[in-house]
Design a protein around this motif. Structure first.
Motif, mmCIF file in Angstrom:
data_model
loop_
_atom_site.group_PDB
_atom_site.id
_atom_site.type_symbol
_atom_site.label_atom_id
_atom_site.label_comp_id
_atom_site.label_asym_id
_atom_site.label_seq_id
_atom_site.Cartn_x
_atom_site.Cartn_y
_atom_site.Cartn_z
ATOM 1 N N VAL A 75 0.757 -1.162 -0.029
ATOM 2 C CA VAL A 75 0.010 -0.112 0.031
ATOM 3 C C VAL A 75 0.878 1.217 -0.055
ATOM 4 O O VAL A 75 0.669 2.162 -0.420
ATOM 5 N N THR A 124 -5.617 0.331 -4.022
ATOM 6 C CA THR A 124 -5.272 0.814 -2.698
ATOM 7 C C THR A 124 -6.338 0.814 -1.715
ATOM 8 O O THR A 124 -6.475 0.410 -0.514
ATOM 9 N N ILE A 125 -7.722 0.881 -2.510
ATOM 10 C CA ILE A 125 -8.891 0.947 -1.418
ATOM 11 C C ILE A 125 -9.031 -0.628 -1.119
ATOM 12 O O ILE A 125 -9.604 -0.784 0.053
ATOM 13 N N PHE A 145 -7.080 -1.469 1.857
ATOM 14 C CA PHE A 145 -7.511 -0.680 3.258
ATOM 15 C C PHE A 145 -8.691 -1.554 3.646
ATOM 16 O O PHE A 145 -9.179 -1.772 4.773
ATOM 17 N N PHE A 173 -7.287 -3.963 6.579
ATOM 18 C CA PHE A 173 -6.884 -2.897 7.379
ATOM 19 C C PHE A 173 -6.185 -2.895 8.589
ATOM 20 O O PHE A 173 -5.627 -2.008 9.018
ATOM 21 N N VAL A 176 -2.527 -2.418 7.562
ATOM 22 C CA VAL A 176 -2.315 -1.409 6.967
ATOM 23 C C VAL A 176 -2.506 0.075 7.795
ATOM 24 O O VAL A 176 -2.497 1.304 7.222
ATOM 25 N N TRP A 177 -3.467 0.045 8.788
ATOM 26 C CA TRP A 177 -4.132 1.145 9.368
ATOM 27 C C TRP A 177 -2.908 2.110 9.824
ATOM 28 O O TRP A 177 -3.329 3.409 9.651
ATOM 29 N N LEU A 229 -2.221 5.375 7.937
ATOM 30 C CA LEU A 229 -3.071 6.786 8.116
ATOM 31 C C LEU A 229 -2.364 7.551 9.352
ATOM 32 O O LEU A 229 -2.909 8.535 9.774
#
Length: 608
Positions: free
Chosen positions: A378, A421-422, A425, A429, A432-433, A436
């Motif tokens: 990501v 990418t979406i 997530f 998630f 890869v959170w 953010l």
């Protein structure tokens, strides 16, 4: 002793004029800049099967259309980054494209994501290679972290020796890996065509499968797209190519894309026809090799080259990270130390920092970095999406000849990259959170460094701040790096000492800088003698100390005392010293060991 060890490990210093000899030809560049992308063939197809196996082995035929989708994305990315190479021939890749077309914040997000991604590239690649070694030799399993750290230090040292030297060493394993996989794919496809592979090993293409939905297919597609990490590295490393750099970089990019497409397609096809099911203890490539060749020399040759390229994939990070840091440093978002070339003409500070943080990551995760692969992927697809979108806006605004086809290529890449990418997530998630959190923190750090540099420049600039207070009131040597209030304050102090002579000393690395500075100095302070000491090996200490020795010997015959005044400015906050004064503090520390000259520092305090 330290100097001798450094020469042994890194080699003799190179002159700045030898920079052209450190450029890469296409053959070496393909090896060291494609190792990350090519190594992903070892796990990209496996990621697709891991998702499909959740609904059963009958769904494995979907790996074929999913692989076609990945190839479409690969073609879009290759064509897009080829356009980026010609549009931005000085390198910078996604960072420069995003900053110039989307704005500062998207550019910093792309740059920060890639910096972290290159650190992850090193940590993940080296750890994966170490796992392959310890799997073959279980007795070494307890030393997995030590083995990984050893390889990081080894690759770091190779890159400190210079780009061409590291390429000369690392090119052979990469091409051996490519050869091994082509042999595997060729023999495997021959067995399929000649009917030596039983058809019952795989379900026919088009077989209905219960439980298959669009979301699952998109999830498998996103996982398989992890095979495209590293595609952007060539656009970041254009300055490393021999002239004409853009043409050579573009050809290398196309060659990398072709190899990646062939190897990825071949492994997916073999995995489908041989009915390979992903297992935790055995990789898909290992399973295919065993079925095609059995446990013989070719099997171990393929496994050995796979382990090697997984380790050497880290070298892509060492090639791209320093050059990306240079672009950020030129824009004052990271310390200027990243723009300094080392003894071997590489950006050694970037290389060392990359190695240091990679080792920290390996220690923090105890070498078990497989959970970082989604984060790693990501971290690439965010810059992919931003750079493609930036190029779309560039073509739409400028509308050059043939812009519509270029616009469509970038639009395709942007849409697919955004979907991937979406999907990362949505489906991963929990892994890869942290993106953010750390990306905004990195952008904030970039902006603070930039703000600090701007505040310092505002106070130091001769034309922008109030005049210095003159000081009332022996041969004095004054090392200078520019025309600023720090230097002016130091000259005033030197004149207050009623010196017999004041000598300002400037150490340029390039002849152009030398002539330019001499002209500026004549206009600014013609009353103060300036001596320039051209340093082809980019060393400040060596020519400066040699000059001080010469002056001291002459002064001793006339009973004069030699004094060295070192200009230094003091930032309001202590941590800002990390960004400044490294050179002046190092010179002072070195000269303090001498007893034949007086060393003093003239501070200039910043007000904000």
């Amino acid at each position: 002793m330290i100097s001798s060890l450094k020469r042994l490990l890194i080699g003799r210093p190179l002159k700045s004029t030898e920079l052209g000899e450190q450029k890469l030809n296409k053959t070496k560049a393909l090896a060291i800049l494609s190792s990350d992308a090519l190594s992903s063939v070892a796990y990209g197809p496996e990621q697709i099967l891991i998702v499909l196996v959740t609904v059963g082995a009958a769904a494995f035929w979907y790996s074929i259309p999913i692989a076609i989708g990945v190839l479409v994305l690969l073609v879009a990315l290759i064509l897009s980054y080829r356009q980026i190479i010609y549009a931005y021939p000085h390198g910078g890749g996604a960072y420069v494209v995003s900053k110039e077309n989307l704005g500062v914040y998207p550019g910093l997000i792309a740059g920060g994501s890639l910096l972290v991604d290159y650190i992850l590239t090193v940590a993940v690649s080296v750890s994966a290679g170490s796992d392959a070694i310890t799997s073959a030799f279980p007795a070494l399993h307890d030393y997995n972290v030590i083995i990984a750290i050893f390889f990081v230090l080894f690759i770091t040292t190779l890159n400190l020796r210079g780009v061409t030297e590291s390429a000369s060493v690392l090119a052979y394993p990469v091409y051996l890996f490519v050869l091994a996989l082509f042999i595997l794919i060729g023999v495997g496809l021959y067995n399929i065509v000649t009917g030596n592979v039983p058809p019952e090993l795989h379900t026919p293409i088009g077989t209905p499968v219960a439980g298959i939905g669009l979301f699952l297919l998109l999830r498998a597609f996103a996982s398989g797209s992890s095979a495209l990490t590293g595609v952007e590295a060539i656009s970041n490393a254009i300055p490393n190519f021999k002239a004409p750099a853009p043409n050579n970089a573009a050809k290398t990019l196309v060659a990398m894309g072709t190899l990646l497409a062939l190897l990825f397609t071949g492994i997916v096809l073999l995995a489908y026809y041989y009915g390979i099911t992903p297992r935790e203890e055995v990789t898909v490539v290992s399973d295919i090799s065993e079925q095609v060749f059995g446990r013989n020399f070719m099997y171990y040759f393929i496994q050995g080259t796979t382990a090697l390229i997984l380790i050497l994939a880290a070298n892509t990070g060492y090639s791209a990270f320093p050059l990306l840091a240079v672009n950020l440093a030129k824009d004052k978002y990271v310390p200027r130390m990243f723009t300094v070339r080392g003894d071997r003409l590489g950006y050694s500070n970037g290389i060392i920092i990359l190695g240091f943080f990679s080792i920290l990551l390996i220690l923090a995760f105890e070498g078990q970095t497989e959970h970082l692969i989604p984060l790693y992927a990501v971290g690439v697809f965010i810059p992919f999406t931003l750079s493609q979108t930036g190029m779309m806006l560039k073509w739409y605004r400028e509308k050059p000849k043939g812009w519509l086809s270029k616009f469509l290529i970038n639009s395709t890449g942007a849409v697919i990259s955004f979907i991937v990418t979406i999907m990362f997530f949505l489906t991963k998630f929990t892994q890869v959170w942290s993106v953010l959190i750390f990306v905004p923190i990195i952008v904030m750090l970039f902006l603070r460094v930039r703000k600090h540099y701007e505040a310092v420049a505002d106070q130091l600039g001769i034309t922008t701040c109030e005049p210095s207070v003159p000081i009332e009131g022996n041969v004095i040597i004054l090392p200078v790096a520019g025309i600023t209030h720090v230097v002016e304050q130091s000259i005033n102090y030197a004149q207050s000492l009623s010196a017999q002579q004041i000598i300002a000393v400037y150490v340029p690395f390039e002849r152009e800088d030398e002539a330019l500075f001499e002209e500026k100095w004549r206009k600014w302070r013609p009353d103060v003698r300036l001596v320039t000491l051209h340093s082809p090996y980019r060393s400040i200490l060596q020519p400066l100390t040699k000059f001080i020795d010469t002056v001291q010997r002459k002064a001793s015959h006339s009973n004069y005392q030699v004094t060295v005044i070192i200009p230094q400015f003091i930032p309001k906050k202590g941590w800002h010293n990390i960004l400044h004064n490294q050179t002046s503090l190092f010179i002072r520390a070195h000269l303090l060991r001498r007893r034949d000259v007086i060393i003093t520092t003239v501070p200039y305090h910043l007000k904000k």
